[in-house]
Design a protein around this motif. Structure first.
Motif, PDB file in Angstrom:
ATOM      1  N   THR A  28      61.790 -12.426  28.648  1.00  0.00           N
ATOM      2  CA  THR A  28      60.537 -12.977  28.130  1.00  0.00           C
ATOM      3  C   THR A  28      59.833 -11.941  27.263  1.00  0.00           C
ATOM      4  OG1 THR A  28      59.356 -12.254  30.104  1.00  0.00           O
ATOM      5  CG2 THR A  28      60.266 -14.508  30.127  1.00  0.00           C
ATOM      6  N   ARG A  29      58.905 -12.394  26.465  1.00  0.00           N
ATOM      7  CA  ARG A  29      58.205 -11.517  25.523  1.00  0.00           C
ATOM      8  C   ARG A  29      57.553 -10.331  26.238  1.00  0.00           C
ATOM      9  NH1 ARG A  29      55.367 -12.232  20.253  1.00  0.00           N
ATOM     10  NH2 ARG A  29      53.787 -10.616  20.242  1.00  0.00           N
ATOM     11  N   ASP A  30      56.954 -10.569  27.408  1.00  0.00           N
ATOM     12  CA  ASP A  30      56.270  -9.483  28.111  1.00  0.00           C
ATOM     13  C   ASP A  30      57.248  -8.404  28.591  1.00  0.00           C
ATOM     14  OD1 ASP A  30      57.012 -11.674  29.973  1.00  0.00           O
ATOM     15  OD2 ASP A  30      56.259 -10.289  31.496  1.00  0.00           O
ATOM     16  N   VAL A  65      59.289 -15.710  11.725  1.00  0.00           N
ATOM     17  CA  VAL A  65      58.907 -16.905  12.487  1.00  0.00           C
ATOM     18  C   VAL A  65      58.010 -17.800  11.636  1.00  0.00           C
ATOM     19  CG1 VAL A  65      57.575 -17.722  14.476  1.00  0.00           C
ATOM     20  CG2 VAL A  65      59.220 -15.849  14.748  1.00  0.00           C
ATOM     21  N   SER A  69      59.036 -21.589  10.258  1.00  0.00           N
ATOM     22  CA  SER A  69      58.174 -22.692  10.699  1.00  0.00           C
ATOM     23  C   SER A  69      57.790 -23.629   9.565  1.00  0.00           C
ATOM     24  CB  SER A  69      56.907 -22.128  11.347  1.00  0.00           C
ATOM     25  OG  SER A  69      57.238 -21.413  12.519  1.00  0.00           O
ATOM     26  N   THR A  73      61.100 -26.871  13.357  1.00  0.00           N
ATOM     27  CA  THR A  73      60.282 -26.728  14.552  1.00  0.00           C
ATOM     28  C   THR A  73      60.936 -25.715  15.469  1.00  0.00           C
ATOM     29  OG1 THR A  73      59.564 -29.024  14.389  1.00  0.00           O
ATOM     30  CG2 THR A  73      59.301 -27.942  16.531  1.00  0.00           C
ATOM     31  N   LEU A  74      60.189 -24.698  15.832  1.00  0.00           N
ATOM     32  CA  LEU A  74      60.689 -23.676  16.756  1.00  0.00           C
ATOM     33  C   LEU A  74      60.122 -23.948  18.146  1.00  0.00           C
ATOM     34  CD1 LEU A  74      60.271 -20.538  14.489  1.00  0.00           C
ATOM     35  CD2 LEU A  74      62.392 -21.742  15.040  1.00  0.00           C
ATOM     36  N   CYS A  75      60.958 -23.813  19.151  1.00  0.00           N
ATOM     37  CA  CYS A  75      60.571 -24.061  20.538  1.00  0.00           C
ATOM     38  C   CYS A  75      60.840 -22.813  21.374  1.00  0.00           C
ATOM     39  CB  CYS A  75      61.377 -25.230  21.103  1.00  0.00           C
ATOM     40  SG  CYS A  75      61.117 -26.778  20.235  1.00  0.00           S
ATOM     41  N   PRO A  76      60.153 -22.685  22.515  1.00  0.00           N
ATOM     42  CA  PRO A  76      60.443 -21.540  23.402  1.00  0.00           C
ATOM     43  C   PRO A  76      61.938 -21.490  23.733  1.00  0.00           C
ATOM     44  CG  PRO A  76      58.491 -22.707  24.152  1.00  0.00           C
ATOM     45  CD  PRO A  76      59.100 -23.549  23.044  1.00  0.00           C
ATOM     46  N   GLY A  77      62.509 -20.298  23.627  1.00  0.00           N
ATOM     47  CA  GLY A  77      63.927 -20.120  23.914  1.00  0.00           C
ATOM     48  C   GLY A  77      64.814 -20.178  22.691  1.00  0.00           C
ATOM     49  N   ASP A  78      64.277 -20.631  21.544  1.00  0.00           N
ATOM     50  CA  ASP A  78      65.078 -20.644  20.314  1.00  0.00           C
ATOM     51  C   ASP A  78      65.439 -19.219  19.917  1.00  0.00           C
ATOM     52  OD1 ASP A  78      64.936 -23.364  20.116  1.00  0.00           O
ATOM     53  OD2 ASP A  78      63.484 -23.398  18.482  1.00  0.00           O
TER      54      ASP A  78
END
Length: 131
Positions: A28-30, A65, A69, A73-78
């Protein structure tokens, strides 16, 4: 739409479903921190061929990004794949080096851990100069 978007839109669709295998993990990003300061490396048959850092990217992650865009369409996990760090086989001296059938490719990005080794694959190798 930015210059080049019409030319670039949909180019990856010709590559097929088996191109660009990833995994078996993502973070994840964090967990990653600053995406514009991560070491990268690539080995062919155990020999280091490329070493770089995301700080040398021509376009930053946020800009890429934003650009994509415009037309998808970009989604989480792409996943967004980009260019390559220095060390292309084409520019190898005295003669270019090209991949051959059976060559083993291994690559890594800092903070993406190798679960088999239980460690950061970049940390165990020579690190690049920070930007």
């Amino acid at each position: 739409m930015p210059i080049g978007a019409r030319r670039d839109a949909g180019q990856g669709q010709r590559l097929g479903v088996t191109f660009g295998p990833v995994g078996p993990w993502l973070v994840t990003r964090d967990e990653v921190g600053d995406v514009q300061n991560l070491d990268m490396w690539l080995e062919v048959n155990g020999q280091r061929m490329q070493t770089g850092n995301t700080c040398t990217m021509i376009f930053g992650v946020a800009e890429i990004v934003s650009y994509l865009s415009w037309f998808t369409t970009l989604c989480p996990g792409d996943l967004i794949t980009t260019g390559t760090p220095p060390g292309l086989g084409l520019g190898h001296k005295p003669e270019p080096l090209y991949l051959k059938p059976g060559d083993q490719i291994r690559l890594g990005i800092e903070k993406l851990r190798d679960p088999a080794a239980g460690r950061d694959p970049v940390a165990a190798r020579e690190r690049v100069d920070r930007c």
